[in-house]
Design a protein around this motif. Sequence first.
Motif, mmCIF file in Angstrom:
data_model
loop_
_atom_site.group_PDB
_atom_site.id
_atom_site.type_symbol
_atom_site.label_atom_id
_atom_site.label_comp_id
_atom_site.label_asym_id
_atom_site.label_seq_id
_atom_site.Cartn_x
_atom_site.Cartn_y
_atom_site.Cartn_z
ATOM 1 N N ALA A 190 55.014 -76.077 7.591
ATOM 2 C CA ALA A 190 53.902 -77.013 7.584
ATOM 3 C C ALA A 190 53.650 -77.333 9.147
ATOM 4 O O ALA A 190 54.600 -77.783 9.415
ATOM 5 C CB ALA A 190 53.610 -77.423 6.473
ATOM 6 N N TYR A 191 52.570 -77.538 9.458
ATOM 7 C CA TYR A 191 52.236 -78.638 10.811
ATOM 8 C C TYR A 191 50.504 -78.658 10.775
ATOM 9 O O TYR A 191 49.778 -78.899 10.000
ATOM 10 C CB TYR A 191 52.352 -77.135 11.589
ATOM 11 N N HIS B 255 45.443 -77.907 15.374
ATOM 12 C CA HIS B 255 44.196 -78.101 16.930
ATOM 13 C C HIS B 255 43.425 -79.185 16.878
ATOM 14 O O HIS B 255 43.030 -79.922 16.829
ATOM 15 C CB HIS B 255 44.403 -77.381 18.142
ATOM 16 N N LYS C 61 41.727 -85.296 20.343
ATOM 17 C CA LYS C 61 42.778 -84.378 21.033
ATOM 18 C C LYS C 61 41.307 -83.674 21.311
ATOM 19 O O LYS C 61 41.270 -83.029 22.543
ATOM 20 C CB LYS C 61 44.098 -84.172 20.763
ATOM 21 N N ILE D 1 34.467 -77.812 23.218
ATOM 22 C CA ILE D 1 34.883 -77.209 22.492
ATOM 23 C C ILE D 1 33.831 -77.118 21.398
ATOM 24 O O ILE D 1 32.917 -75.663 20.671
ATOM 25 C CB ILE D 1 36.232 -77.502 22.164
ATOM 26 N N GLN E 257 42.945 -83.138 29.953
ATOM 27 C CA GLN E 257 42.012 -82.364 30.746
ATOM 28 C C GLN E 257 41.577 -83.628 31.901
ATOM 29 O O GLN E 257 40.910 -83.867 31.980
ATOM 30 C CB GLN E 257 40.844 -82.938 30.324
ATOM 31 N N PHE F 122 40.363 -69.569 27.356
ATOM 32 C CA PHE F 122 41.035 -70.713 27.284
ATOM 33 C C PHE F 122 41.625 -70.695 25.781
ATOM 34 O O PHE F 122 40.656 -70.066 24.620
ATOM 35 C CB PHE F 122 40.101 -71.659 27.261
ATOM 36 N N PRO G 215 41.883 -73.022 21.601
ATOM 37 C CA PRO G 215 41.414 -73.628 21.525
ATOM 38 C C PRO G 215 43.120 -74.025 20.677
ATOM 39 O O PRO G 215 43.621 -74.911 20.580
ATOM 40 C CB PRO G 215 40.253 -73.938 20.520
ATOM 41 N N GLN G 216 43.422 -73.390 20.113
ATOM 42 C CA GLN G 216 44.624 -73.377 19.033
ATOM 43 C C GLN G 216 45.884 -73.736 19.906
ATOM 44 O O GLN G 216 46.683 -74.700 19.254
ATOM 45 C CB GLN G 216 45.446 -71.797 18.570
ATOM 46 N N VAL H 265 45.320 -76.726 22.224
ATOM 47 C CA VAL H 265 45.400 -77.653 22.209
ATOM 48 C C VAL H 265 46.302 -78.299 21.750
ATOM 49 O O VAL H 265 46.979 -79.188 20.299
ATOM 50 C CB VAL H 265 43.745 -78.204 21.879
ATOM 51 N N GLY H 266 46.427 -80.032 21.847
ATOM 52 C CA GLY H 266 47.770 -81.047 21.981
ATOM 53 C C GLY H 266 49.228 -80.201 21.307
ATOM 54 O O GLY H 266 49.502 -80.825 20.708
ATOM 55 N N ARG I 6 53.197 -73.017 16.234
ATOM 56 C CA ARG I 6 53.198 -74.601 15.910
ATOM 57 C C ARG I 6 53.885 -75.421 15.057
ATOM 58 O O ARG I 6 54.136 -76.580 15.521
ATOM 59 C CB ARG I 6 51.677 -74.975 15.517
ATOM 60 N N ALA I 7 54.737 -74.791 14.516
ATOM 61 C CA ALA I 7 55.426 -75.617 13.393
ATOM 62 C C ALA I 7 57.175 -75.397 14.316
ATOM 63 O O ALA I 7 57.907 -76.381 13.062
ATOM 64 C CB ALA I 7 56.051 -75.266 12.386
#
Lengths: 266, 475
Positions: A51-52, A55, A94, A99, B106, B125, B127-128, B130-131, B303-304
Amino acid sequence: MRLMISHTTTYSYDRPVDYALLQLRLSPRNGPGQSVISWQSLVSGATPQVAYQDHFRNAVELVQMDEGGQTVTITSQGEVETENLNGVIGTGGKVPLWIYRGATPVTTAGPTVRRIAAGAKEALAENTLAGIHQLSSLVGEAVRYEKGTTHVATTAEEAAQAGQGVCQDQAHVLIAAARHLGLPARYVSGYLLLEGQTQQEAGHGWAEVWIDGLGWVGFDVSNEICPDDRYVRVALGRDYSEAAPVRGLRQGDATEELCVSLQVQQ
Amino acid sequence: MTENRFFNEMEAGGGAARAPYAGYAQWFSGEDPRDLLRKSAEAETFFRRIGITFNVYGQKEAQERLIPFDIVPRIISGSEWRLLEKGIEQRVRALNAFLADIYGTQEILRSRRLPEELIARNEAFLPQMVGMVPPGGVYTHIVGTDLVRTGENEFYVLEDNARTPSGVSYMLENRETMLQMFPELFTKMKVRPVSSYPAELRRSLSECAPPNFDGSKPCVAILTPGIHNSAYFEHSFLADQMGAELVESSDLKVVDGKVQMRTTKGYKPIDVVYRRVDDDYLDPLTFNPESMLGVPGIMDVYRAGNITIANAPGTGIADDKALYSYMPDIVEFYTGEKAILKNVPTWRCSEEDSLKYVLDNLKDLVVKEVHGSGGYGMLVGPAASKKELSDFEAKLRAKPGNYVAQPTLALSTVPIMTKKGLAPRHVDLRPYVLVSPGRVHITPGGLTRVALKEGSLVVNSSQGGGTKDTWVLGD
């Protein structure tokens, strides 16, 4: 307003499935106009993996279908306290605004979408907010709400040409047109309380457009309003595919049957 | 035969050798050229035996062929190397800071040092990303900075290769071959070893273990697209040399929230994956759903915080050739220093004035595709025929934003061994850089590519280039 939501999705297959992954975006977010009082997701026939937050700050869960299974049931339920902001979500997030300016494959404006967009140009030049309202009604007139004529992968241009579609298609057309006019726009998936009925047919989807000075403002073409306290935002993305409640990948050629049961009540 | 306008790295003029080559030249003068030619042939047999071959895209016949190897080493002095090292480290640190910024707040766009469209229109680039802070804050774990030389102290960066630099197996095998063929040379001259690269790569990757890793020795794997990939040899060679698992898509699966590898004893979690699969193919659930080369769900696991992907997804924006033209600004923005290594002046054909200049001077320029690599789709003006020039002009006018142009650089030469003796040929250099949290390690050496055709300035192996062993002296 306090909304109680219970959403059950069942996938059934005509033969055992060896391997399937499901990416779930089913948990409402805390944010402007809504706070989550309680929420839980229950999955049967599949095992949670990770789980996370993605973006777009959507809460994502990855679950794997149990090997050889034929059914997966996902139930998410809870209570959300909402407030009427007249659709104004404001700034935050963020992800850079640009985008949301670029077209995605399903939100690429073709001739029909461009023609719809052109009708709002004048109003937009006067006042952005009024211009988007105008655009939203134009989309509603051009793409009538009609179930069963489109599918999840229908593009904005296809829906606009057909002149009909569901909330997802109407939102895509609005997004494609807004981006064509140079405005950042995004897709929101969520829930809507329809007065006088507890049982809903499906989750809802609408668009948000960025207006300088106000930030993100929601527009629901299907219901011709800006979302109020009957709406719950769950996930967002550049189009439906990024905000979809369930994104899946499956091996094998089993035939899938989907059954959704959704209750939204006060 | 030697044209004076090119810097010859071996000759100082008047028949004397430049200092770094003094020891080699002395040894060479005592050798019988016929013996050396025989050794050249031996080297080829050696490469065939170990199986170093190279697939060339678009050639149906002889798909697998050997990259020619030349036995004359390319020699770099200790002081020359120290300058390069400093310059490369500065540049690589700036690249990582740039990537962290682009996928973060940015600042560089806010400060208007870079135009927003450069990133917004960049297909690399993601988007996935970002952050998302990659483990240890490292985006470019492995970099292969392409350098060219035009004079005694003139080095230019040609490309940064921050995405997936290949060719390191040639650096290692070229050295191995030279050690076998000319052991006496290595006792005579102090050549810094390159053999620790696989161990350094392993160490470097292990130091970037994912946030949720709680063991002591992370499991490192190389993900290859498979046996049909042009660099498959390198993938299997590196896995073997560094003691890592070599895996393909079909070996991997998400199990218990981790990416795991099928073994005879069940599933084994992978902590760090050095993937040689492009971003778009990495995860069919998140990216291209048609991909058969990736691992469904790996981006979710990433990501996790349960796996490290090297190099980080989305790193490819740094390889964009339009972005390259801004590298001096990028280095200054993030390091506060002037760039040590030079950037080749670059005309961005998307800009009207630049396009006009490029069209007017096409025959003197090198024109590259913004997203291209490997020397494919490139025009070398001075070597092009009239027809090639006019064909390219049409392409440029149709899609100017797809191209950048650079002056034809007077690339330095290093001699190769021919039947008529030593003959100068143009070279470039790709050192291999490893980045771990807080550390940039550069192997002293690298891959020297050499244009075997007399006068040719294109060194790419896909375009008929060869390689040389690269010596950095321990002085």
